[in-house]
Write an enzyme that holds these catalytic residues in place. Sequence first.
Site, PDB file in Angstrom:
ATOM      1  N   CYS A   3       0.867  -1.184   0.000  1.00  8.11           N
ATOM      2  CA  CYS A   3       0.000   0.000   0.000  1.00  8.11           C
ATOM      3  C   CYS A   3       0.903   1.233   0.000  1.00  8.11           C
ATOM      4  CB  CYS A   3      -0.916  -0.027   1.226  1.00  8.11           C
ATOM      5  SG  CYS A   3      -1.768   1.545   1.525  1.00  8.11           S
ATOM      6  N   ASP A  29       0.010  16.376  -1.579  1.00  8.88           N
ATOM      7  CA  ASP A  29      -0.283  15.472  -2.699  1.00  8.88           C
ATOM      8  C   ASP A  29       0.799  15.643  -3.771  1.00  8.88           C
ATOM      9  OD1 ASP A  29      -3.135  13.965  -3.769  1.00  8.88           O
ATOM     10  OD2 ASP A  29      -1.596  14.442  -5.270  1.00  8.88           O
ATOM     11  N   HIS A  45      -4.111   1.068   8.407  1.00  8.45           N
ATOM     12  CA  HIS A  45      -4.579   0.734   7.059  1.00  8.45           C
ATOM     13  C   HIS A  45      -6.048   0.321   7.101  1.00  8.45           C
ATOM     14  CE1 HIS A  45      -4.339  -0.548   2.876  1.00  8.45           C
ATOM     15  NE2 HIS A  45      -5.132  -1.533   3.242  1.00  8.45           N
ATOM     16  N   ASN A  86     -12.756  10.245  -1.252  1.00  9.50           N
ATOM     17  CA  ASN A  86     -13.256   9.459  -2.378  1.00  9.50           C
ATOM     18  C   ASN A  86     -13.398   8.014  -1.922  1.00  9.50           C
ATOM     19  OD1 ASN A  86     -13.162  11.680  -4.131  1.00  9.50           O
ATOM     20  ND2 ASN A  86     -11.024  11.288  -4.663  1.00  9.50           N
ATOM     21  N   HIS A  97      -6.451   3.220   0.805  1.00  4.34           N
ATOM     22  CA  HIS A  97      -6.104   3.471   2.212  1.00  4.34           C
ATOM     23  C   HIS A  97      -6.800   4.802   2.494  1.00  4.34           C
ATOM     24  CE1 HIS A  97      -2.809   3.647   5.543  1.00  4.34           C
ATOM     25  NE2 HIS A  97      -3.636   4.665   5.737  1.00  4.34           N
ATOM     26  N   HIS A  99      -8.177   8.262   2.939  1.00  3.90           N
ATOM     27  CA  HIS A  99      -7.500   9.555   2.970  1.00  3.90           C
ATOM     28  C   HIS A  99      -8.497  10.652   2.656  1.00  3.90           C
ATOM     29  CE1 HIS A  99      -7.234   7.918  -1.132  1.00  3.90           C
ATOM     30  NE2 HIS A  99      -7.341   9.165  -1.535  1.00  3.90           N
ATOM     31  N   HIS A 101      -8.652  14.520   1.009  1.00  2.00           N
ATOM     32  CA  HIS A 101      -7.986  15.587   0.276  1.00  2.00           C
ATOM     33  C   HIS A 101      -8.397  16.917   0.900  1.00  2.00           C
ATOM     34  CE1 HIS A 101      -7.136  13.063  -3.401  1.00  2.00           C
ATOM     35  NE2 HIS A 101      -8.122  12.346  -2.868  1.00  2.00           N
TER      36      HIS A 101
HETATM   37  P1  5GP Z   1      -7.749   9.138  -4.648  1.00  5.53           P
HETATM   38  O1  5GP Z   1      -8.084   9.292  -6.100  1.00  5.53           O
HETATM   39  O2  5GP Z   1      -7.466   7.701  -4.256  1.00  5.53           O
HETATM   40  O3  5GP Z   1      -8.757   9.791  -3.753  1.00  5.53           O
HETATM   41  O4  5GP Z   1      -6.449  10.011  -4.435  1.00  5.53           O
HETATM   42  C1  5GP Z   1      -5.164   9.491  -4.336  1.00  5.53           C
HETATM   43  C2  5GP Z   1      -4.227  10.685  -4.318  1.00  5.53           C
HETATM   44  O5  5GP Z   1      -2.948  10.235  -3.904  1.00  5.53           O
HETATM   45  C3  5GP Z   1      -4.038  11.375  -5.676  1.00  5.53           C
HETATM   46  O6  5GP Z   1      -4.399  12.756  -5.559  1.00  5.53           O
HETATM   47  C4  5GP Z   1      -2.554  11.189  -5.963  1.00  5.53           C
HETATM   48  O7  5GP Z   1      -1.968  12.296  -6.600  1.00  5.53           O
HETATM   49  C5  5GP Z   1      -1.960  10.954  -4.593  1.00  5.53           C
HETATM   50  N1  5GP Z   1      -0.776  10.115  -4.583  1.00  5.53           N
HETATM   51  C6  5GP Z   1      -0.618   8.901  -5.195  1.00  5.53           C
HETATM   52  N2  5GP Z   1       0.610   8.408  -4.965  1.00  5.53           N
HETATM   53  C7  5GP Z   1       1.241   9.327  -4.175  1.00  5.53           C
HETATM   54  C8  5GP Z   1       2.554   9.368  -3.603  1.00  5.53           C
HETATM   55  O8  5GP Z   1       3.381   8.471  -3.763  1.00  5.53           O
HETATM   56  N3  5GP Z   1       2.845  10.455  -2.856  1.00  5.53           N
HETATM   57  C9  5GP Z   1       1.961  11.488  -2.660  1.00  5.53           C
HETATM   58  N4  5GP Z   1       2.367  12.511  -1.893  1.00  5.53           N
HETATM   59  N5  5GP Z   1       0.712  11.469  -3.181  1.00  5.53           N
HETATM   60  C10 5GP Z   1       0.370  10.406  -3.938  1.00  5.53           C
HETATM   61 ZN    ZN Z   2      -2.316   1.335   3.708  1.00  4.08          ZN
END
Ligand code: 5GP
Ligand code: ZN
Length: 117
Positions: A3, A29, A45, A86, A97, A99, A101
């Site tokens: 993850c 991000d 997690h 999301n 996992h 999160h 934004h």
């Molecule tokens: P989701 O679409 O799952 O809600 O958002 C995942 C977010 O994680 C995206 O905005 C993406 O840019 C961010 N993200 C993915 N991989 C990484 C990473 O390795 N480091 C950081 N800082 N953000 C990440």
């Molecule tokens: Zn995780």
Amino acid sequence: MDCIFCRIVQGTIPSRKIYEDEHVLAFHDIQPLAPVHALIIPKKHIPTMNDAGPEDWALIGEVHRAAQLVARELGVEGTGYRLINNCGADGGQVVFHIHYHLLGGGKLGPLNAREMQ
Ligand code: 5GP
Ligand code: ZN
């Protein structure tokens, strides 16, 4: 377990940290969609919001508490921001996992049915 966000918690993938405590981590991000784009995650997690159980609600509260601190730290407390989780395929979740934004630093568009594709 493979993850990305667990690896960020463990430090094996680097991140630009904004806030950290025993249960929560916040970092920038990697692909910002707004001038301010932070991610706030529980260290535990939990794949999606559907998977949070009764034992997790205090932790989710801690994530919100951290989001408030992050907004203050990044200077958007007064101007406002959007906090988004999301969940699943239609929600556009890519990293499984939990999160949040935190988006701000400029006027965001309305969030309504036009968001649907
Ligand atoms: P989701 O679409 O799952 O809600 O958002 C995942 C977010 O994680 C995206 O905005 C993406 O840019 C961010 N993200 C993915 N991989 C990484 C990473 O390795 N480091 C950081 N800082 N953000 C990440
Ligand atoms: Zn995780």
